[in-house]
Design a protein around this motif. Structure first.
Motif, PDB file in Angstrom:
ATOM      1  N   GLY A 111       0.814  -1.213   0.000  1.00  0.00           N
ATOM      2  CA  GLY A 111       0.000   0.000   0.000  1.00  0.00           C
ATOM      3  C   GLY A 111       0.844   1.258   0.000  1.00  0.00           C
ATOM      4  N   TYR A 112       1.918   1.238   0.745  1.00  0.00           N
ATOM      5  CA  TYR A 112       2.801   2.397   0.809  1.00  0.00           C
ATOM      6  C   TYR A 112       3.415   2.678  -0.560  1.00  0.00           C
ATOM      7  CZ  TYR A 112       6.487   5.494   2.589  1.00  0.00           C
ATOM      8  OH  TYR A 112       7.308   6.564   2.825  1.00  0.00           O
ATOM      9  N   ALA A 113       3.869   1.607  -1.237  1.00  0.00           N
ATOM     10  CA  ALA A 113       4.443   1.761  -2.576  1.00  0.00           C
ATOM     11  C   ALA A 113       3.394   2.267  -3.560  1.00  0.00           C
ATOM     12  CB  ALA A 113       5.012   0.425  -3.052  1.00  0.00           C
ATOM     13  N   ALA A 114       2.170   1.762  -3.455  1.00  0.00           N
ATOM     14  CA  ALA A 114       1.113   2.180  -4.377  1.00  0.00           C
ATOM     15  C   ALA A 114       0.784   3.654  -4.208  1.00  0.00           C
ATOM     16  CB  ALA A 114      -0.137   1.340  -4.148  1.00  0.00           C
ATOM     17  N   VAL A 115       0.774   4.137  -2.970  1.00  0.00           N
ATOM     18  CA  VAL A 115       0.500   5.559  -2.731  1.00  0.00           C
ATOM     19  C   VAL A 115       1.586   6.425  -3.354  1.00  0.00           C
ATOM     20  CG1 VAL A 115       0.432   7.302  -0.906  1.00  0.00           C
ATOM     21  CG2 VAL A 115      -0.946   5.236  -0.689  1.00  0.00           C
ATOM     22  N   LEU A 116       2.849   6.036  -3.226  1.00  0.00           N
ATOM     23  CA  LEU A 116       3.944   6.796  -3.838  1.00  0.00           C
ATOM     24  C   LEU A 116       3.802   6.811  -5.360  1.00  0.00           C
ATOM     25  CD1 LEU A 116       6.992   5.516  -1.744  1.00  0.00           C
ATOM     26  CD2 LEU A 116       5.801   7.703  -1.506  1.00  0.00           C
ATOM     27  N   ALA A 117       3.506   5.636  -5.926  1.00  0.00           N
ATOM     28  CA  ALA A 117       3.377   5.554  -7.384  1.00  0.00           C
ATOM     29  C   ALA A 117       2.145   6.312  -7.868  1.00  0.00           C
ATOM     30  CB  ALA A 117       3.299   4.091  -7.812  1.00  0.00           C
ATOM     31  N   GLY A 118       1.052   6.205  -7.124  1.00  0.00           N
ATOM     32  CA  GLY A 118      -0.175   6.889  -7.524  1.00  0.00           C
ATOM     33  C   GLY A 118      -0.016   8.388  -7.545  1.00  0.00           C
ATOM     34  N   LYS A 119       0.761   8.920  -6.597  1.00  0.00           N
ATOM     35  CA  LYS A 119       1.000  10.363  -6.573  1.00  0.00           C
ATOM     36  C   LYS A 119       1.800  10.789  -7.802  1.00  0.00           C
ATOM     37  CE  LYS A 119       2.856  14.039  -3.641  1.00  0.00           C
ATOM     38  NZ  LYS A 119       3.536  14.362  -2.355  1.00  0.00           N
ATOM     39  N   ARG A 120       2.801   9.998  -8.186  1.00  0.00           N
ATOM     40  CA  ARG A 120       3.611  10.312  -9.370  1.00  0.00           C
ATOM     41  C   ARG A 120       2.767  10.291 -10.642  1.00  0.00           C
ATOM     42  NH1 ARG A 120       9.247   9.280  -9.620  1.00  0.00           N
ATOM     43  NH2 ARG A 120      10.203   9.902  -7.650  1.00  0.00           N
ATOM     44  N   LEU A 121       1.824   9.350 -10.697  1.00  0.00           N
ATOM     45  CA  LEU A 121       1.059   9.123 -11.924  1.00  0.00           C
ATOM     46  C   LEU A 121      -0.258   9.880 -11.960  1.00  0.00           C
ATOM     47  CD1 LEU A 121       1.651   5.279 -12.045  1.00  0.00           C
ATOM     48  CD2 LEU A 121       2.683   6.955 -13.564  1.00  0.00           C
ATOM     49  N   GLY A 122      -0.680  10.401 -10.822  1.00  0.00           N
ATOM     50  CA  GLY A 122      -1.937  11.131 -10.769  1.00  0.00           C
ATOM     51  C   GLY A 122      -3.161  10.247 -10.904  1.00  0.00           C
ATOM     52  N   VAL A 123      -3.079   9.015 -10.360  1.00  0.00           N
ATOM     53  CA  VAL A 123      -4.227   8.112 -10.391  1.00  0.00           C
ATOM     54  C   VAL A 123      -4.641   7.767  -8.963  1.00  0.00           C
ATOM     55  CG1 VAL A 123      -3.611   7.127 -12.624  1.00  0.00           C
ATOM     56  CG2 VAL A 123      -2.762   6.050 -10.527  1.00  0.00           C
ATOM     57  N   PRO A 124      -5.929   7.486  -8.741  1.00  0.00           N
ATOM     58  CA  PRO A 124      -6.385   7.142  -7.388  1.00  0.00           C
ATOM     59  C   PRO A 124      -5.833   5.795  -6.938  1.00  0.00           C
ATOM     60  CG  PRO A 124      -8.162   6.883  -8.974  1.00  0.00           C
ATOM     61  CD  PRO A 124      -7.034   7.543  -9.710  1.00  0.00           C
ATOM     62  N   VAL A 125      -5.702   5.659  -5.628  1.00  0.00           N
ATOM     63  CA  VAL A 125      -5.130   4.450  -5.032  1.00  0.00           C
ATOM     64  C   VAL A 125      -6.089   3.894  -3.986  1.00  0.00           C
ATOM     65  CG1 VAL A 125      -3.238   3.520  -3.621  1.00  0.00           C
ATOM     66  CG2 VAL A 125      -2.765   5.214  -5.414  1.00  0.00           C
ATOM     67  N   THR A 126      -6.297   2.584  -4.032  1.00  0.00           N
ATOM     68  CA  THR A 126      -7.045   1.908  -2.973  1.00  0.00           C
ATOM     69  C   THR A 126      -6.120   0.920  -2.277  1.00  0.00           C
ATOM     70  OG1 THR A 126      -7.849   0.072  -4.320  1.00  0.00           O
ATOM     71  CG2 THR A 126      -9.167   2.092  -4.326  1.00  0.00           C
ATOM     72  N   ILE A 127      -6.348   0.724  -1.004  1.00  0.00           N
ATOM     73  CA  ILE A 127      -5.580  -0.251  -0.231  1.00  0.00           C
ATOM     74  C   ILE A 127      -6.561  -1.180   0.468  1.00  0.00           C
ATOM     75  CG2 ILE A 127      -4.034  -0.621   1.733  1.00  0.00           C
ATOM     76  CD1 ILE A 127      -2.765   2.076   1.134  1.00  0.00           C
ATOM     77  N   THR A 128      -6.323  -2.478   0.359  1.00  0.00           N
ATOM     78  CA  THR A 128      -7.106  -3.455   1.100  1.00  0.00           C
ATOM     79  C   THR A 128      -6.275  -3.987   2.261  1.00  0.00           C
ATOM     80  OG1 THR A 128      -8.392  -4.133  -0.829  1.00  0.00           O
ATOM     81  CG2 THR A 128      -8.316  -5.666   1.009  1.00  0.00           C
ATOM     82  N   MET A 129      -6.802  -3.847   3.465  1.00  0.00           N
ATOM     83  CA  MET A 129      -6.162  -4.376   4.670  1.00  0.00           C
ATOM     84  C   MET A 129      -6.579  -5.834   4.827  1.00  0.00           C
ATOM     85  SD  MET A 129      -7.019  -1.104   7.109  1.00  0.00           S
ATOM     86  CE  MET A 129      -6.073  -1.699   8.518  1.00  0.00           C
ATOM     87  N   ARG A 130      -5.591  -6.719   4.962  1.00  0.00           N
ATOM     88  CA  ARG A 130      -5.885  -8.146   4.969  1.00  0.00           C
ATOM     89  C   ARG A 130      -5.466  -8.866   6.245  1.00  0.00           C
ATOM     90  NH1 ARG A 130      -8.252 -10.304   1.156  1.00  0.00           N
ATOM     91  NH2 ARG A 130      -8.554  -9.280  -0.851  1.00  0.00           N
ATOM     92  N   GLY A 131      -4.850  -8.186   7.186  1.00  0.00           N
ATOM     93  CA  GLY A 131      -4.557  -8.865   8.448  1.00  0.00           C
ATOM     94  C   GLY A 131      -3.194  -8.570   9.041  1.00  0.00           C
ATOM     95  N   THR A 132      -2.192  -8.259   8.209  1.00  0.00           N
ATOM     96  CA  THR A 132      -0.867  -7.966   8.751  1.00  0.00           C
ATOM     97  C   THR A 132      -0.832  -6.611   9.449  1.00  0.00           C
ATOM     98  OG1 THR A 132      -0.153  -6.955   6.662  1.00  0.00           O
ATOM     99  CG2 THR A 132       0.253  -9.314   6.933  1.00  0.00           C
TER     100      THR A 132
END
Length: 319
Positions: free
Chosen positions: A29-50
């Motif tokens: 999720g952390y990596a996706a947020v960084l990439a999403g900011k660079r690309l200007g696309v929305p990001v979703t994160i699913t919490m699965r237990g960790t």
């Protein structure tokens, strides 16, 4: 994030990137947020237990918090995980619970006599089954601890231990030593890893499913067992009580209470369960239903993102 950017940019150029959907708050999720900011696309994160464990880590907690707070939408597979996100400062209306589902075509009961042939189980023996990676967290050892007492009440009782080494460790040798020390060699069957397509056969051979786990988000295997008509005995951790949410589905016990686990297993083995009701509950929680919920969320985010991008371009032209 840096490693994924070239591929993501290529997808974006040909119109194949609308939303970044990450599973697990960190590191994904952390990596996706960084990439999403660079690309200007929305990001979703699913919490699965960790995330419950990471939230207690003084080093990783700030990174997890940053990821969840900066995501455009957060999903949690259980209400207990949703509360973790809220505890980290995520707005309650920003987190939605979408549980895991089950493939009811793959997970279905077959004839019990046929199911017991391969593992060599007597047709008249009471049978418990536990499935998962053979690590400490899944709690196979906690079930094995109770077998001697249970066998006194249920002669011929067997336990199927289904699984192999996991990324969290390999307790195979330790579990086998425990079985030998307790003189339970004739009571415990280690099947090793079993392909998902074959798991329903072993589930069909059992009477009760048990998972004495220390932590879970939403354990898929609970619904998979129910889809095969098995009641569930499991611990009151994570989202387990949200899956086993009614008395006709199974029994929830406090984690670490061996006595309560033994009583629950004894009760479950004696009780006449409504197998059709267990199957019906699984049928109400299919992957198709979950996917429909997520699809609608993704579409809303994509439309909103395209709308804001168009509005931004108009403002630039006006300027």
């Amino acid at each position: 994030a840096l490693g994924a950017l070239p591929r993501l940019r290529a997808l974006q150029r040909v119109g194949r990137l609308d939303v970044l959907d990450a599973h697990f708050g960190y590191p994904d999720g952390y990596a996706a947020v960084l990439a999403g900011k660079r690309l200007g696309v929305p990001v979703t994160i699913t919490m699965r237990g960790t995330e419950q464990r990471l939230a207690r880590d003084p080093v990783l907690r700030p990174l997890l918090t940053r990821a969840l707070q900066r995501a455009d939408r957060v999903f949690a597979v259980s209400e207990s995980l949703r509360q973790v996100a809220i505890g980290l400062g995520v707005a309650p209306d920003h987190v939605r619970v979408v549980g895991n589902g089950v493939d009811i075509e793959r997970f279905r009961a077959i004839d019990r006599a046929a199911a017991r042939t391969a593992p060599g189980l007597p047709l008249d023996a009471p049978v418990l089954i536990s499935v998962g990676g053979l690590c400490e967290r899944k709690g196979f050892h906690r079930v094995i601890e109770q077998l001697s007492g249970l066998r006194a009440k249920h002669p011929g009782l067997r336990l199927l231990v289904v699984g192999g080494p996991s990324p969290e460790g390999d307790w195979t040798d330790r579990l086998q030593r425990q079985v030998a020390e307790l003189a339970l060699g004739d009571a415990v069957v280690f099947t090793g890893p079993v392909p998902a397509a074959e798991l329903h056969k072993l589930l069909s051979a059992a009477d009760v499913f048990v998972l004495a786990t220390r932590n879970e988000g939403w354990a898929n295997v609970l619904l998979e067992a129910m889809a095969c008509g098995l009641p569930v005995v499991t611990t009151d951790v994570g989202g387990n009580a949200e899956v086993v949410c009614r008395a006709e589905l199974g029994i929830i016990v406090p984690f670490g209470d061996g006595g309560a686990l033994a009583v629950a297993l004894d009760e479950a083995l004696r009780k006449a369960w409504d197998r059709a009701a267990l199957r019906a509950y699984a049928e109400a929680n299919t992957w198709e239903r979950r996917v429909d919920e997520l699809d609608s969320e993704f579409r809303r985010l994509a439309v909103a993102s395209r709308g804001s991008t168009v509005a931004g371009k108009r403002m630039v032209r006006r300027g």
